[in-house]
Design a protein around this motif. Structure first.
Motif, mmCIF file in Angstrom:
data_model
loop_
_atom_site.group_PDB
_atom_site.id
_atom_site.type_symbol
_atom_site.label_atom_id
_atom_site.label_comp_id
_atom_site.label_asym_id
_atom_site.label_seq_id
_atom_site.Cartn_x
_atom_site.Cartn_y
_atom_site.Cartn_z
ATOM 1 N N VAL A 179 2.365 1.687 -3.525
ATOM 2 C CA VAL A 179 1.380 2.090 -4.535
ATOM 3 C C VAL A 179 0.990 3.551 -4.350
ATOM 4 O O VAL A 179 0.968 4.350 -5.300
ATOM 5 N N ILE A 180 0.681 3.944 -3.094
ATOM 6 C CA ILE A 180 0.246 5.320 -2.842
ATOM 7 C C ILE A 180 1.376 6.303 -3.136
ATOM 8 O O ILE A 180 1.167 7.366 -3.739
ATOM 9 N N PHE A 181 2.590 5.933 -2.729
ATOM 10 C CA PHE A 181 3.718 6.844 -2.963
ATOM 11 C C PHE A 181 4.001 6.987 -4.458
ATOM 12 O O PHE A 181 4.282 8.092 -4.941
ATOM 13 N N VAL A 182 3.937 5.888 -5.192
ATOM 14 C CA VAL A 182 4.191 5.956 -6.635
ATOM 15 C C VAL A 182 3.131 6.816 -7.320
ATOM 16 O O VAL A 182 3.439 7.634 -8.196
ATOM 17 N N ILE A 183 1.860 6.650 -6.902
ATOM 18 C CA ILE A 183 0.797 7.474 -7.494
ATOM 19 C C ILE A 183 1.026 8.949 -7.169
ATOM 20 O O ILE A 183 0.925 9.818 -8.042
ATOM 21 N N GLY A 184 1.344 9.241 -5.905
ATOM 22 C CA GLY A 184 1.606 10.631 -5.529
ATOM 23 C C GLY A 184 2.801 11.216 -6.249
ATOM 24 O O GLY A 184 2.786 12.380 -6.681
ATOM 25 N N ALA A 209 4.672 10.971 0.511
ATOM 26 C CA ALA A 209 5.188 10.111 1.585
ATOM 27 C C ALA A 209 4.258 10.113 2.788
ATOM 28 O O ALA A 209 3.999 9.070 3.403
ATOM 29 N N LEU A 210 3.720 11.292 3.123
ATOM 30 C CA LEU A 210 2.810 11.375 4.267
ATOM 31 C C LEU A 210 1.532 10.595 4.013
ATOM 32 O O LEU A 210 1.042 9.850 4.887
ATOM 33 N N LEU A 211 0.956 10.735 2.822
ATOM 34 C CA LEU A 211 -0.246 9.986 2.483
ATOM 35 C C LEU A 211 0.028 8.494 2.424
ATOM 36 O O LEU A 211 -0.816 7.672 2.824
ATOM 37 N N ALA A 212 1.222 8.099 1.933
ATOM 38 C CA ALA A 212 1.559 6.683 1.876
ATOM 39 C C ALA A 212 1.677 6.092 3.275
ATOM 40 O O ALA A 212 1.196 4.984 3.535
ATOM 41 N N SER A 229 0.832 -1.207 0.000
ATOM 42 C CA SER A 229 0.000 0.000 0.000
ATOM 43 C C SER A 229 0.866 1.257 0.000
ATOM 44 O O SER A 229 0.591 2.218 -0.723
ATOM 45 N N PHE A 230 1.917 1.229 0.810
ATOM 46 C CA PHE A 230 2.824 2.379 0.857
ATOM 47 C C PHE A 230 3.436 2.640 -0.518
ATOM 48 O O PHE A 230 3.478 3.786 -0.989
#
Length: 788
Positions: free
Chosen positions: A519-524, A566-569, A516-517
């Protein structure tokens, strides 16, 4: 059922379990009463010495199902429990001690109600936690019991197969088993003939087609490769790999057709049909191993993955063929005795010559691999330090292991350790085959990557194929574990342990959290780059902002976007940042002592981006270095000098030191050209000429106009200076060069002398330099003659 079929079924079961484990389920409350019955039954099965392995496996499967339910139930009503605890924390601690002011009835009643609801929700969760721990402990006990029994089987000793007494019984058992298979044939010959007569066209068609595919499949695949090479197919390496698979597929299909033809005759019983069905499986495996050997030790040196001399590569392929034949014989022996109870030495006696032949071939392969030398290592000159590549070390290590296994396995079989010998040599051969398959697929993926990126064959030495090989190696590890005797339950248990993650403070981090970290970081990160690209190419160029301000905005958005990503991830992965408090404290101490320069440069980089005393493209001078600013990062600034060299300057030096910016705000700058003329020249005339030359330059500004100053009466010349402002100071040296050329040409036309340094030399006693007379010379020579 043969060992090969068990291996395939075990691998299939593992894949099915992994697929099922990936499906998310809603947590439900298990039936605890039924669980007590199952747990008690499992405990009795573990304690009973006569419990079979099959019974233990059944008990374990039931425990695994219950453990999964309890694991899900541990998170039951997690959101509601968290909300209740937050509400209780908001009420604060109740007053305690004598003299404390009593709590209001409303608050006390609210606290009691919240505690009652929390205890109601925690009761099933706590029961699920206790049941989970009990199930996990029982599963561990069953695994220990199964491993102990597996170890006992490996150490079981049978009479040595070298004893001639057991040879007769082994031959009799083989004949008996073969006779039983033959006895399963139909008794009614007339019925069999009529059945054969009715299916004869299909049998003939299948037989002919199967034989054609077996004997002509290799020729057809070779012809296809030659045709593609003749027409210059793009990505020829990829096509050759794909077409080479036809060497496996076509003969295997031919074996399947032959098996179908034989089964269509109805001449075989159940066990005979099983043997016939096993022929395509064994044949396909043999062709696959042969294909891998052809790829790893290819006849073509450019395609060989392990580059040995041509004779040694040919020898390895020959020994691989011997090993595949021995594997086929061993599989047939195992299939013949499937479901039978032969003497304990029968299989050992029958497998002894097969294992000796296989061990001989494996020893020869190991000896060849042991002598492998990487061509890169051989090319190192004597002056350089010799280097050993990873492939060199791995190949040599595998060769040494093959030699050891080839010696130890037959000795174990001769000593009576039949199960240990069978559990050593075939798994090692399987490991070599799997590693060869990994190398083959890595080369294929490298060629695909080269075709996609346009790098071609050069992509084989790139970094991405290394990652491809690492992923393929990780995927092959479970298969290797199954080959070495690991049970599917062992792998599933390891996967379950890995899935549960590890505790970090009060936070449990699981592999899904890392996913999850990521995926979210790559999207951000991708969104940040898209926004930066849009601003840089579409939005900011339409404003009146200079290029330095545009770069500062783009860089600032990049830093903010990466920080938010990074924060959202971290938040999306469910990582509790409070657990990192101690780590942050330790880092603050480290920053205070060892990282203060890094932090200083980082803060200075932020200041540079905000205040923008310098921008990308500015011509600056700092610390004796002069050049153009090419990049401003958070730690340092890169300056390209006029010598085309890059100077990395820490940002702190740009903030705290003295920096000269020649193009800050605008590109207007002053140029000074010194000129000297001979004494006696008309100074007003010189001033007019220099003024005309300066005004004639197109890049010199007319407002303010250029000025000519008569500065000094120099030691050698009358000294003038031409001072003018340039529209673009970046052309300073070019304009100075043109002005000097113009001055030289104009002074030549006007007859004006440009003096050079001159000095008058005065001698205090010039008479001492006059030549001596001849008389004085003769007198001096007489004085130098020796006395008689």
């Amino acid at each position: 059922m043969t060992q090969m079929l068990r291996f395939a079924l075990g691998l299939t079961a593992l894949l099915v379990w992994l697929t099922g484990a990936a499906v998310a389920q809603e947590p439900v409350l298990p039936d605890f009463d039924q669980w007590e019955t199952v747990a008690s039954s499992a405990e009795e099965a573990v304690d009973a010495p006569d419990t079979t392995e099959t019974m233990l496996e059944v008990q374990r499967a039931r425990l695994v199902d219950y453990r999964a339910e309890f694991d899900a139930a541990r998170n039951l009503n997690a959101a509601r429990i968290s909300a209740l605890r937050e509400q209780l924390a908001a009420l604060g601690t109740p007053p305690e001690g004598e003299g404390a002011e009593p709590e209001s009835p409303e608050v006390a009643a609210n606290r009691e109600e919240l505690n009652r609801q929390l205890n109601t929700l925690l009761t099933p969760v706590q029961r699920a936690e206790a049941a989970y721990l009990r199930a996990d402990a029982l599963i561990g006990q069953i695994d220990v019991a199964l491993r102990e029994r597996q170890t006992e089987q490996l150490m079981e000793v049978v009479p040595t197969p070298l004893n001639p007494v057991h040879w007769r019984s082994a031959i009799d058992d083989l004949a008996t088993a073969a006779g039983e298979i033959a006895a399963e044939a139909p008794d009614d010959a007339d019925t069999a003939r009529r059945s054969l007569r009715s299916s004869l066209p299909a049998v003939l068609a299948l037989t002919i087609l199967g034989l054609v595919l077996i004997f002509r499949g290799h020729h057809w695949s070779t012809a296809i490769v030659g045709r593609l090479q003749q027409f210059g197919a793009r990505g020829f390496g990829i096509w050759r790999f794909v077409v080479s698979l036809l060497r496996i597929i076509l003969p295997t299909v031919g074996l399947v057709l032959l098996a179908m033809a034989v089964l269509a005759t109805d001449w075989f019983g159940p066990r005979g049909s099983t043997l016939v069905q096993l022929i395509p499986v064994i044949g396909g495996a043999m062709l696959g191993v042969r294909w891998i050997a052809e790829r790893v030790f290819s006849r073509d040196e450019d395609e060989a993955l392990i580059l040995l001399p041509a004779a040694e590569r040919k020898a390895v392929r020959f020994y691989v063929s011997i090993i595949t034949v021995t594997v086929i014989i061993g599989a047939i022996i195992t299939a013949i005795f499937d479901g039978q109870q032969p003497a304990e030495t029968t299989e050992a006696v029958l497998r002894l010559p097969v294992m000796l032949l296989s061990a001989f071939a494996l020893f020869r392969i190991g000896k060849i691999l042991r002598g492998y030398s990487d061509p890169v290592t051989e090319d190192v000159s004597a002056a350089e330090e010799p280097r050993t590549s990873t492939l060199n070390r791995v190949v040599r290590g595998l060769g040494l292991g093959a030699m050891i296994v080839a010696v130890v396995a037959p000795l174990l079989l001769i000593s009576g350790y039949y199960n240990a010998a069978v559990s050593l040599l075939p798994p090692y051969v399987t490991t070599l085959v799997l590693l060869g398959l990994v190398m083959t697929l890595q080369r294929f993926l490298a060629d695909v990557y080269g075709a996609m990126t346009g790098q071609g064959v050069q992509a084989r030495d790139a970094l991405m194929p290394v990652f491809f090989g690492l992923i393929l190696l990780l995927l092959s590890l479970p298969v290797m574990a199954l080959a070495w005797g690991a049970r599917v339950t062992d792998l599933t248990e390891l996967w379950a342990l890995f899935s549960r993650g590890f505790a970090f403070g009060e936070t449990r981090i699981r592999p899904t959290d890392f996913l999850s970290f990521a995926v979210i970081f790559v999207i951000g990160y991708a969104v940040t780059r898209l926004i930066q690209g849009a601003l840089r190419s579409n939005v900011l160029p339409k404003t009146r902002m200079d290029i330095g301000g545009q770069n500062a905005i783009v860089s600032g958005i990049g830093y903010v976007g990466i920080f938010l990503a990074a924060l959202l991830a971290i938040t999306g992965a469910g990582i509790d940042l409070s657990a990192l408090a101690y780590v942050a404290g330790a880092l603050s101490v480290g920053i205070g002592f060892g990282l203060q320069n890094v932090v200083s440069n980082f803060v200075s980089g932020i200041i540079l981006l905000i205040e923008r005393p310098i921008s990308e493209g500015d011509w600056i001078e700092v610390g004796g270095q002069m050049g153009y600013v090419r990049d401003i990062s958070v730690r340092s600034t890169r300056i390209e000098t006029f010598d085309r060299t890059d100077v990395i300057v820490p940002n702190a030096d740009l903030i705290s030191g003295t920096v000269t910016n020649y193009t800050r705000g605008n590109t207007v700058g002053r140029l000074i050209v010194p000129v000297g003329v001979a004494y006696g020249t008309d100074t007003k005339r010189i001033e007019g000429i220099l003024q005309e030359i300066a005004e004639a330059q197109p890049i010199v500004l007319t407002n303010p106009p250029p000025a000519v100053l008569f500065l000094n009466f120099g030691a050698d010349a009358l000294e003038f200076e031409v001072r003018c402002y340039l529209r673009d100071v970046n052309w300073m040296m070019k304009v100075k060069n043109d002005i000097n050329h113009a001055i030289a040409a104009r002074f030549k036309e006007e007859g004006i002398e440009i003096p050079f340094a001159q000095r008058d030399l005065w001698l205090r006693n010039p008479e001492t330099l006059q030549p001596a007379t001849s008389a004085s010379v003769e007198d001096s020579s007489d004085k130098l003659e020796p006395q008689a």
